[in-house]
Design a protein around this motif. Structure first.
Motif, PDB file in Angstrom:
ATOM      1  N   GLU A 100      -2.894  60.041 -13.541  1.00 48.40           N
ATOM      2  CA  GLU A 100      -1.592  59.417 -13.817  1.00 48.40           C
ATOM      3  C   GLU A 100      -0.558  60.461 -14.241  1.00 48.40           C
ATOM      4  OE1 GLU A 100      -0.559  56.547 -13.127  1.00 48.40           O
ATOM      5  OE2 GLU A 100      -2.353  55.318 -12.989  1.00 48.40           O
ATOM      6  N   ILE A 101      -0.959  61.381 -15.099  1.00 48.02           N
ATOM      7  CA  ILE A 101      -0.040  62.434 -15.544  1.00 48.02           C
ATOM      8  C   ILE A 101       0.346  63.320 -14.371  1.00 48.02           C
ATOM      9  CG2 ILE A 101       0.116  64.512 -16.976  1.00 48.02           C
ATOM     10  CD1 ILE A 101      -1.480  62.940 -19.103  1.00 48.02           C
ATOM     11  N   ALA A 102      -0.617  63.642 -13.515  1.00 46.15           N
ATOM     12  CA  ALA A 102      -0.313  64.445 -12.326  1.00 46.15           C
ATOM     13  C   ALA A 102       0.647  63.703 -11.402  1.00 46.15           C
ATOM     14  CB  ALA A 102      -1.603  64.793 -11.590  1.00 46.15           C
ATOM     15  N   ASN A 103       0.464  62.402 -11.246  1.00 46.35           N
ATOM     16  CA  ASN A 103       1.365  61.595 -10.416  1.00 46.35           C
ATOM     17  C   ASN A 103       2.785  61.613 -10.981  1.00 46.35           C
ATOM     18  OD1 ASN A 103       2.283  59.628  -8.490  1.00 46.35           O
ATOM     19  ND2 ASN A 103       1.959  58.041 -10.026  1.00 46.35           N
ATOM     20  N   LEU A 104       2.928  61.445 -12.281  1.00 46.08           N
ATOM     21  CA  LEU A 104       4.254  61.472 -12.901  1.00 46.08           C
ATOM     22  C   LEU A 104       4.889  62.858 -12.808  1.00 46.08           C
ATOM     23  CD1 LEU A 104       3.753  59.220 -16.043  1.00 46.08           C
ATOM     24  CD2 LEU A 104       5.133  58.735 -14.030  1.00 46.08           C
ATOM     25  N   ALA A 105       4.096  63.899 -12.975  1.00 48.42           N
ATOM     26  CA  ALA A 105       4.631  65.255 -12.873  1.00 48.42           C
ATOM     27  C   ALA A 105       5.109  65.539 -11.450  1.00 48.42           C
ATOM     28  CB  ALA A 105       3.571  66.275 -13.296  1.00 48.42           C
ATOM     29  N   TRP A 106       4.323  65.161 -10.467  1.00 44.10           N
ATOM     30  CA  TRP A 106       4.711  65.374  -9.061  1.00 44.10           C
ATOM     31  C   TRP A 106       5.957  64.560  -8.725  1.00 44.10           C
ATOM     32  CZ3 TRP A 106       4.451  68.613  -5.345  1.00 44.10           C
ATOM     33  CH2 TRP A 106       4.779  68.239  -4.056  1.00 44.10           C
ATOM     34  N   SER A 107       6.018  63.345  -9.191  1.00 40.39           N
ATOM     35  CA  SER A 107       7.190  62.502  -8.940  1.00 40.39           C
ATOM     36  C   SER A 107       8.433  63.106  -9.580  1.00 40.39           C
ATOM     37  CB  SER A 107       6.956  61.093  -9.486  1.00 40.39           C
ATOM     38  OG  SER A 107       5.831  60.512  -8.877  1.00 40.39           O
ATOM     39  N   VAL A 123       9.003  55.036 -10.748  1.00 37.01           N
ATOM     40  CA  VAL A 123       7.666  55.441 -10.309  1.00 37.01           C
ATOM     41  C   VAL A 123       6.666  54.435 -10.846  1.00 37.01           C
ATOM     42  CG1 VAL A 123       5.912  57.243 -10.419  1.00 37.01           C
ATOM     43  CG2 VAL A 123       8.322  57.861 -10.300  1.00 37.01           C
ATOM     44  N   THR A 124       5.801  53.960  -9.965  1.00 42.20           N
ATOM     45  CA  THR A 124       4.772  53.005 -10.347  1.00 42.20           C
ATOM     46  C   THR A 124       3.459  53.755 -10.561  1.00 42.20           C
ATOM     47  OG1 THR A 124       5.842  51.349  -8.970  1.00 42.20           O
ATOM     48  CG2 THR A 124       3.588  50.884  -9.652  1.00 42.20           C
ATOM     49  N   PRO A 125       2.794  53.561 -11.689  1.00 43.29           N
ATOM     50  CA  PRO A 125       1.512  54.246 -11.912  1.00 43.29           C
ATOM     51  C   PRO A 125       0.424  53.692 -10.993  1.00 43.29           C
ATOM     52  CG  PRO A 125       2.051  52.817 -13.764  1.00 43.29           C
ATOM     53  CD  PRO A 125       3.206  52.760 -12.822  1.00 43.29           C
ATOM     54  N   PHE A 126      -0.646  54.455 -10.836  1.00 35.40           N
ATOM     55  CA  PHE A 126      -1.769  54.012 -10.000  1.00 35.40           C
ATOM     56  C   PHE A 126      -2.399  52.742 -10.553  1.00 35.40           C
ATOM     57  CE2 PHE A 126      -2.233  58.748  -9.219  1.00 35.40           C
ATOM     58  CZ  PHE A 126      -1.620  58.707  -7.987  1.00 35.40           C
ATOM     59  N   PHE A 165     -22.708  55.358 -22.470  1.00 28.55           N
ATOM     60  CA  PHE A 165     -21.621  55.481 -23.445  1.00 28.55           C
ATOM     61  C   PHE A 165     -20.542  56.470 -23.008  1.00 28.55           C
ATOM     62  CE2 PHE A 165     -24.682  53.797 -26.695  1.00 28.55           C
ATOM     63  CZ  PHE A 165     -23.950  52.672 -26.998  1.00 28.55           C
ATOM     64  N   SER A 166     -20.934  57.553 -22.392  1.00 30.07           N
ATOM     65  CA  SER A 166     -19.958  58.603 -22.064  1.00 30.07           C
ATOM     66  C   SER A 166     -19.256  58.397 -20.725  1.00 30.07           C
ATOM     67  CB  SER A 166     -20.640  59.970 -22.086  1.00 30.07           C
ATOM     68  OG  SER A 166     -21.649  60.025 -21.097  1.00 30.07           O
ATOM     69  N   LEU A 167     -19.851  57.715 -19.785  1.00 25.49           N
ATOM     70  CA  LEU A 167     -19.235  57.536 -18.468  1.00 25.49           C
ATOM     71  C   LEU A 167     -17.891  56.797 -18.521  1.00 25.49           C
ATOM     72  CD1 LEU A 167     -19.678  58.230 -15.517  1.00 25.49           C
ATOM     73  CD2 LEU A 167     -20.809  56.028 -15.234  1.00 25.49           C
ATOM     74  N   PRO A 168     -17.754  55.699 -19.263  1.00 22.13           N
ATOM     75  CA  PRO A 168     -16.428  55.054 -19.337  1.00 22.13           C
ATOM     76  C   PRO A 168     -15.358  55.970 -19.930  1.00 22.13           C
ATOM     77  CG  PRO A 168     -18.108  53.551 -20.111  1.00 22.13           C
ATOM     78  CD  PRO A 168     -18.768  54.879 -19.915  1.00 22.13           C
ATOM     79  N   LEU A 169     -15.707  56.746 -20.939  1.00 23.94           N
ATOM     80  CA  LEU A 169     -14.744  57.681 -21.521  1.00 23.94           C
ATOM     81  C   LEU A 169     -14.346  58.752 -20.508  1.00 23.94           C
ATOM     82  CD1 LEU A 169     -16.275  58.127 -25.073  1.00 23.94           C
ATOM     83  CD2 LEU A 169     -14.276  56.796 -24.426  1.00 23.94           C
ATOM     84  N   PHE A 170     -15.305  59.250 -19.770  1.00 18.18           N
ATOM     85  CA  PHE A 170     -15.040  60.257 -18.751  1.00 18.18           C
ATOM     86  C   PHE A 170     -14.125  59.690 -17.664  1.00 18.18           C
ATOM     87  CE2 PHE A 170     -16.329  62.598 -14.880  1.00 18.18           C
ATOM     88  CZ  PHE A 170     -15.875  63.846 -15.257  1.00 18.18           C
ATOM     89  N   LEU A 171     -14.371  58.463 -17.241  1.00 25.95           N
ATOM     90  CA  LEU A 171     -13.531  57.826 -16.215  1.00 25.95           C
ATOM     91  C   LEU A 171     -12.100  57.609 -16.719  1.00 25.95           C
ATOM     92  CD1 LEU A 171     -16.023  55.267 -14.633  1.00 25.95           C
ATOM     93  CD2 LEU A 171     -15.188  57.417 -13.667  1.00 25.95           C
ATOM     94  N   ILE A 172     -11.959  57.247 -17.981  1.00 24.52           N
ATOM     95  CA  ILE A 172     -10.618  57.079 -18.559  1.00 24.52           C
ATOM     96  C   ILE A 172      -9.882  58.417 -18.575  1.00 24.52           C
ATOM     97  CG2 ILE A 172      -9.392  56.597 -20.718  1.00 24.52           C
ATOM     98  CD1 ILE A 172     -11.414  54.321 -21.172  1.00 24.52           C
ATOM     99  N   LEU A 173     -10.582  59.492 -18.912  1.00 19.37           N
ATOM    100  CA  LEU A 173      -9.967  60.825 -18.889  1.00 19.37           C
ATOM    101  C   LEU A 173      -9.536  61.216 -17.476  1.00 19.37           C
ATOM    102  CD1 LEU A 173     -12.221  62.879 -21.322  1.00 19.37           C
ATOM    103  CD2 LEU A 173      -9.811  62.305 -21.604  1.00 19.37           C
ATOM    104  N   ILE A 174     -10.353  60.927 -16.492  1.00 20.67           N
ATOM    105  CA  ILE A 174     -10.024  61.253 -15.099  1.00 20.67           C
ATOM    106  C   ILE A 174      -8.805  60.450 -14.648  1.00 20.67           C
ATOM    107  CG2 ILE A 174     -10.833  61.092 -12.706  1.00 20.67           C
ATOM    108  CD1 ILE A 174     -12.144  63.349 -14.167  1.00 20.67           C
ATOM    109  N   LEU A 175      -8.776  59.146 -14.942  1.00 23.87           N
ATOM    110  CA  LEU A 175      -7.625  58.309 -14.559  1.00 23.87           C
ATOM    111  C   LEU A 175      -6.357  58.750 -15.280  1.00 23.87           C
ATOM    112  CD1 LEU A 175      -9.063  54.680 -14.305  1.00 23.87           C
ATOM    113  CD2 LEU A 175      -8.057  56.054 -12.481  1.00 23.87           C
TER     114      LEU A 175
END
Length: 165
Positions: free
Chosen positions: A38-45, A140-143, A24-34
């Motif tokens: 994405e936010i880091a990619n947009l900030a760097w861009s 900018v294209t997201p991952f 149950f928790s692994l998909p939520l954790f993966l969504i948080l990581i992704l």
């Protein structure tokens, strides 16, 4: 042959609970990581596009000739050199504008046109100040494309600097 465990022992057994919690928790954790990536990619861009605008304005601010509207190709090239991964079509992604103002001896500033008549528009002891503003736009294209969100994000940056005279 062994008899199956009684129903009461199955209801109180804790074996396998950790696996179910992980499922149950692994998909939520993966969504948080992704999402964080994405936010880091947009900030760097965004930082890169802002740096490109600042570099183009710094180039244009070196002299009146560099800041002239006819020199937009070199101004755009300065932006592209700063962020080549984001400024791929400089002629459409970079714009430049000149601003002139007459600063009087009392410190007041009036906007005037940047042409040969600027001297007559600014009576002595006023000083003509020239500034250049550079606008940069990049897609900018997201991952990962998430349903309901745009496939690309457009970042805009603006830098204004006084021109050396």
């Amino acid at each position: 042959m062994k008899n199956p465990p009684p129903l009461e022992s199955l209801a109180t057994s804790e074996s396998g609970n950790a696996l179910i919690e992980l499922a149950f928790s692994l998909p939520l954790f993966l969504i948080l990581i992704l999402g964080t990536a994405e936010i880091a990619n947009l900030a760097w861009s965004s930082v890169q596009v802002n740096n490109a605008a600042r570099a183009a304005a710094a180039y244009a601010a070196q002299s009146r000739a560099n800041s002239a509207p006819a020199n937009i190709t070199n101004i755009a090239l300065a932006a592209q050199n700063e962020a080549p991964n984001y400024i791929t079509a400089p002629s459409t992604q970079v714009t430049s504008t000149q601003f002139c103002s007459c600063v009087g001896s009392d410190g007041t500033s009036n906007t005037i046109t940047c042409d040969t008549d600027a001297l007559s528009s600014c009576p002595p002891p006023g000083v003509i100040q020239l500034a250049v503003q550079v606008n940069v736009q990049a897609a900018v294209t997201p991952f990962v494309h998430y349903p309901g969100l745009p496939a690309t994000y457009t970042l805009n940056a603006q830098a204004t600097m006084g021109v050396a005279q």
